[in-house]
Design an enzyme around this catalytic site. Structure first.
Site, PDB file in Angstrom:
ATOM      1  CB  CYS A   1      -0.871   0.007   1.241  1.00 16.38           C
ATOM      2  SG  CYS A   1      -1.784  -1.526   1.466  1.00 16.38           S
TER       3      CYS A   1
ATOM      4  NE  ARG B   1       4.414   1.429  -1.466  1.00 17.62           N
ATOM      5  CZ  ARG B   1       5.671   1.146  -1.172  1.00 17.62           C
ATOM      6  NH1 ARG B   1       6.639   1.671  -1.882  1.00 17.62           N
ATOM      7  NH2 ARG B   1       5.968   0.356  -0.176  1.00 17.62           N
TER       8      ARG B   1
ATOM      9  CD1 TRP C   1      -2.380  -5.070  -4.630  1.00 20.81           C
ATOM     10  CD2 TRP C   1      -1.915  -6.267  -2.813  1.00 20.81           C
ATOM     11  NE1 TRP C   1      -2.239  -6.368  -5.017  1.00 20.81           N
ATOM     12  CE2 TRP C   1      -1.953  -7.137  -3.920  1.00 20.81           C
ATOM     13  CE3 TRP C   1      -1.656  -6.810  -1.553  1.00 20.81           C
ATOM     14  CZ2 TRP C   1      -1.732  -8.504  -3.810  1.00 20.81           C
ATOM     15  CZ3 TRP C   1      -1.433  -8.180  -1.451  1.00 20.81           C
ATOM     16  CH2 TRP C   1      -1.467  -9.002  -2.577  1.00 20.81           C
TER      17      TRP C   1
ATOM     18  CG  ASN D   1       2.869  -0.934   3.107  1.00 20.06           C
ATOM     19  OD1 ASN D   1       2.330  -1.969   2.697  1.00 20.06           O
ATOM     20  ND2 ASN D   1       4.084  -0.573   2.748  1.00 20.06           N
ATOM     21  N   GLY D   2       1.351  -3.205   5.204  1.00 20.68           N
ATOM     22  CA  GLY D   2       1.948  -4.387   5.824  1.00 20.68           C
ATOM     23  C   GLY D   2       0.869  -5.259   6.446  1.00 20.68           C
TER      24      GLY D   2
ATOM     25  CD  GLU E   1      10.041 -10.894 -17.300  1.00 18.04           C
ATOM     26  OE1 GLU E   1       9.732 -11.634 -16.356  1.00 18.04           O
ATOM     27  OE2 GLU E   1       9.770  -9.685 -17.328  1.00 18.04           O
TER      28      GLU E   1
ATOM     29  CE  LYS F   1       6.517  -8.127 -17.326  1.00 13.99           C
ATOM     30  NZ  LYS F   1       7.583  -8.420 -16.427  1.00 13.99           N
TER      31      LYS F   1
ATOM     32  CD  GLU G   1       3.837  -9.430 -14.295  1.00 15.91           C
ATOM     33  OE1 GLU G   1       4.139  -9.214 -13.114  1.00 15.91           O
ATOM     34  OE2 GLU G   1       4.573  -9.091 -15.240  1.00 15.91           O
TER      35      GLU G   1
ATOM     36  CG  HIS H   1       9.543 -34.529 -20.940  1.00 14.29           C
ATOM     37  ND1 HIS H   1       9.683 -35.895 -21.060  1.00 14.29           N
ATOM     38  CD2 HIS H   1      10.710 -33.994 -21.367  1.00 14.29           C
ATOM     39  CE1 HIS H   1      10.890 -36.166 -21.535  1.00 14.29           C
ATOM     40  NE2 HIS H   1      11.535 -35.032 -21.725  1.00 14.29           N
TER      41      HIS H   1
ATOM     42  CE  LYS I   1       7.839  -1.253 -10.690  1.00 18.73           C
ATOM     43  NZ  LYS I   1       7.824  -2.433 -11.555  1.00 18.73           N
TER      44      LYS I   1
HETATM   45  C1  G6P Z   1       5.904  -7.946  -7.923  1.00 17.85           C
HETATM   46  C2  G6P Z   1       5.983  -7.078  -9.164  1.00 17.85           C
HETATM   47  C3  G6P Z   1       6.959  -7.713 -10.161  1.00 17.85           C
HETATM   48  C4  G6P Z   1       8.309  -7.951  -9.518  1.00 17.85           C
HETATM   49  C5  G6P Z   1       8.196  -8.766  -8.226  1.00 17.85           C
HETATM   50  C6  G6P Z   1       9.505  -8.799  -7.452  1.00 17.85           C
HETATM   51  O1  G6P Z   1       5.295  -9.149  -8.234  1.00 17.85           O
HETATM   52  O2  G6P Z   1       4.710  -6.916  -9.742  1.00 17.85           O
HETATM   53  O3  G6P Z   1       7.102  -6.860 -11.278  1.00 17.85           O
HETATM   54  O4  G6P Z   1       9.132  -8.640 -10.415  1.00 17.85           O
HETATM   55  O5  G6P Z   1       7.213  -8.178  -7.366  1.00 17.85           O
HETATM   56  O6  G6P Z   1       9.791  -7.503  -7.029  1.00 17.85           O
HETATM   57  P1  G6P Z   1      11.247  -6.972  -6.720  1.00 17.85           P
HETATM   58  O7  G6P Z   1      11.031  -5.530  -6.339  1.00 17.85           O
HETATM   59  O8  G6P Z   1      11.757  -7.782  -5.574  1.00 17.85           O
HETATM   60  O9  G6P Z   1      12.060  -7.131  -7.932  1.00 17.85           O
END
Ligand code: G6P
Length: 607
Positions: free
Chosen positions: A2, A27, A74, A98-99, A479, A483, A486, A502, A602
């Site tokens: 948050c 956030r 969040w 936050n937390g 990755e 992407k 997401e 497999h 994020k």
């Molecule tokens: C969240 C974000 C991702 C990120 C991950 C790890 O899931 O949405 O984009 O890769 O956290 O975050 P960090 O800040 O540790 O790279």
């Protein structure tokens, strides 16, 4: 996750609080709220949904107060609705959090037994009642907060506003970052310096366990044992252009297009332009004596860590184990004496990665943190910090941080290889030259934007998409799939091409696009035979390869994206870009919220 802001101001603060929250919306964005002190009484405005809903509410029902706090949420405990939105308040205090308060159930039971009435399902509301309880019992706000903090378990950042106490805010940090900003006759609180960037550049970062009392005159910090503490004020260099979209439609798009520049900046820092040899900050371990490297991360950073494993093993002949932080932290892995551990994190705050770092420290490992936020918790707790220099990344889906992580990891690997004497001079020079060329080659890759947008047109119709890669492009396949999931909400999986038969081959039919990442090189033939297995079953292939690869195999694919010929080791840096663009354009074609995809945040500062 948050976002928190607070202002002890000189004039009504509501609009500035919303403005600060805008910079923190990455956030979390499922609800938002403000509290202000109006004639000594706490007033709140809260709204479900994106921050704009709160901004509209404030426009319709203005909120007064020269002292105020704000929050963008969040959800962890309780659905994202108005009642669960922060600030939570009693008649004495309003709190944004936050937390997670881990012992909130037992605290809540005690408080309910003493007559407190809760309105939300959140863990956060317990903080408001706990502090309020102290004030009811005659404590000052400061003493009530100190007493409450001693009872709370878990990880949190808090900001609090008190009825009848204009010009007073109290903040606290345990496990989640909180910054204090110094203005002219005004003071600020924010989850990070970004939130404060249009108000001040003079920032103090609270340390673990600190809490702070803010007044117009300044800030008094107390440590985890309530002793007054001195913390230095730094000037942070954040320019507004770094946090604005400019001419781009989305932050993610801007950040994808920034890659040649920021990768270049990272390489210029870690590769000596004169000698073209790696140069790292002082203070690393004796890499010759390191027997094993443990690499830990989450999300996109985890995929950068997977690439690192290939590089460390192949170039530096250093055994490397890679793990997801949420698994590693509880696995009680035995770690070797004299080992080193590398933590990869854009934010430097991800709760699981931070806990993993602390575990590795407890096991005597040398700690290296590769982060984008140099003031982050991981950076503070590491023995060696390698900033990736990507600049603020605002789009929730990580892009430029990934490629900058790779650029800096490669410089680290080259330095480790040099220390261990595992690369001959010519190969080292070839690799350094290949890395130096990446920014220019990345620019060429971006020229395929329009072609990729066309491919994304039909990708957006798919229900499932597979990504295949081998060797160092296998993590890029993972990755690419992440992407796409997401931001476009299309189900996608990344697979090591050799694993296709497999299991995932059972999914292949005309409806399933398969994105094959196959640079021409030692593994090309192998990947191509996996591609043939897909084609033989009617699968539609998008082939990402270079001139040589396309010349021999391009005709079989439904679509091709031709990438520059580069040294095999640097392919992940370049192949990452088209998979980012594919996801981006697919999401745009589907009309999803690219920068703030549903349910994600994020910076994941809770478990
Ligand atoms: C969240 C974000 C991702 C990120 C991950 C790890 O899931 O949405 O984009 O890769 O956290 O975050 P960090 O800040 O540790 O790279």
């Amino acid at each position: 996750m948050c976002g928190i802001v607070g202002i002890v101001g000189r004039e009504v603060v509501a609009e500035r609080l919303v403005d600060g929250l805008r910079r923190l919306e990455y956030r979390g964005y499922d609800s938002a709220g403000l509290a202000g002190l109006v004639d000594g009484r706490i007033e709140r405005r809260r709204a479900e949904g994106k921050l704009q809903a709160l901004a509209d509410l404030i426009a319709a029902e203005p909120l007064g107060g020269v002292t105020g706090i704000g929050h963008t949420r969040w959800a962890t405990h309780g659905a994202p609705n108005t009642v669960n939105a922060h600030p939570h308040a009693t008649e004495h205090v309003a709190v944004v959090h936050n937390g997670i308060i881990e012992n909130f159930r037992e605290l809540k039971d005690e408080l309910v037994a003493r007559g407190h009435v809760f309105e939300s399902e959140t863990d956060s509301e317990v903080v408001a009642h706990l502090v309020s309880d102290g004030i009811d019992n005659g404590l000052s706000p400061q003493d009530a907060v100190a007493a409450a903090l001693r009872k709370l378990r878990g990880a949190f950042a808090l900001a609090m506003l008190f009825a009848g106490r204009d010009g007073l805010l109290i903040g606290a940090r345990r496990g989640s970052p909180l910054a204090v900003g110094f203005g002219e006759g005004e003071m600020f609180l924010g989850s990070d310096a970004l939130a404060l960037s249009s108000w001040t550049r003079r920032v103090l970062y609270l340390e673990e366990g600190d809490w702070v009392v803010l007044s117009k005159a300044g800030a008094q910090v107390f440590d985890h044992e309530d002793r007054p503490a001195e913390r230095s004020i730094r000037t942070v260099a954040l320019s507004p252009s770094q946090i604005e979209k400019g001419n781009f439609r989305h932050y993610m798009q801007k950040e994808i297009f920034e890659q040649p520049q920021v990768i270049g900046d990272a390489i210029a820092t870690y590769l000596d332009p004169a000698t073209r040899l790696p140069r790292l900050p002082e203070g690393g371990p004796d890499w010759r004596a390191v027997s094993r490297l443990t690499i830990v991360a989450c999300g996109t950073s985890y995929y950068a860590a997977l690439v690192a494993k290939y590089w460390f093993e192949q170039m530096a002949r250093l055994p490397a184990e890679v793990d997801i932080a949420s698994e590693f932290r509880y696995r009680e892995a035995p770690l070797p004496t004299g080992g080193a551990a590398l933590f990869v994190s854009q934010s430097g705050e991800t709760a699981d990665t931070l806990a993993a770092l602390r575990y590795a420290r407890s096991q005597g490992q040398f700690i290296v943190a590769l982060v984008n936020v140099p003031e982050s918790s991981m950076a503070r707790e590491a023995d060696l910090v390698l900033p990736i220099l990507a600049g603020p990344e605002i789009g929730v889906a990580s892009t430029k941080a990934f490629t900058c992580q790779l650029a800096v990891i490669m410089c680290l690997v080259l330095a480790v290889a040099r220390a261990r004497g595992t690369l001959d001079g010519e190969e080292e020079a070839r690799l350094c030259a290949a890395l130096s060329e990446v920014p220019a080659r990345a620019l060429e890759v971006l020229n395929h934007d329009e072609k990729i947008r066309e491919i994304a047109g039909w990708l957006s119709e798919a229900r499932d998409v597979l990504y295949l890669g081998r060797g160092v492009t296998f993590p890029v396949a993972l990755e690419g799939a992440l992407k796409l999931k997401e931001i476009s909400y299309i189900h996608a999986e990344g697979y090591a091409a050799g694993e296709l038969k497999h299991g995932p081959i059972a999914l292949i039919d005309e409806q399933v696009p398969v994105i094959v990442l196959a640079p021409h090189g030692p593994l090309f033939e192998k990947t191509v035979s996996n591609m043939q297995e897909v084609l033989a079953r009617g699968g539609r292939v998008v082939l990402l390869s270079d001139t040589k690869g396309i010349a021999t195999e391009g005709r079989h694919a439904a679509e091709i994206i031709e990438l520059p010929v580069v040294h095999a080791f640097v392919t992940p840096l370049l192949y990452a870009i088209p998979v980012q663009l594919l996801a981006y354009h697919t999401a745009v074609a589907k009309g999803t919220d690219v920068d703030q995809p549903r349910n994600l945040a994020k910076s994941v500062t809770v478990e």
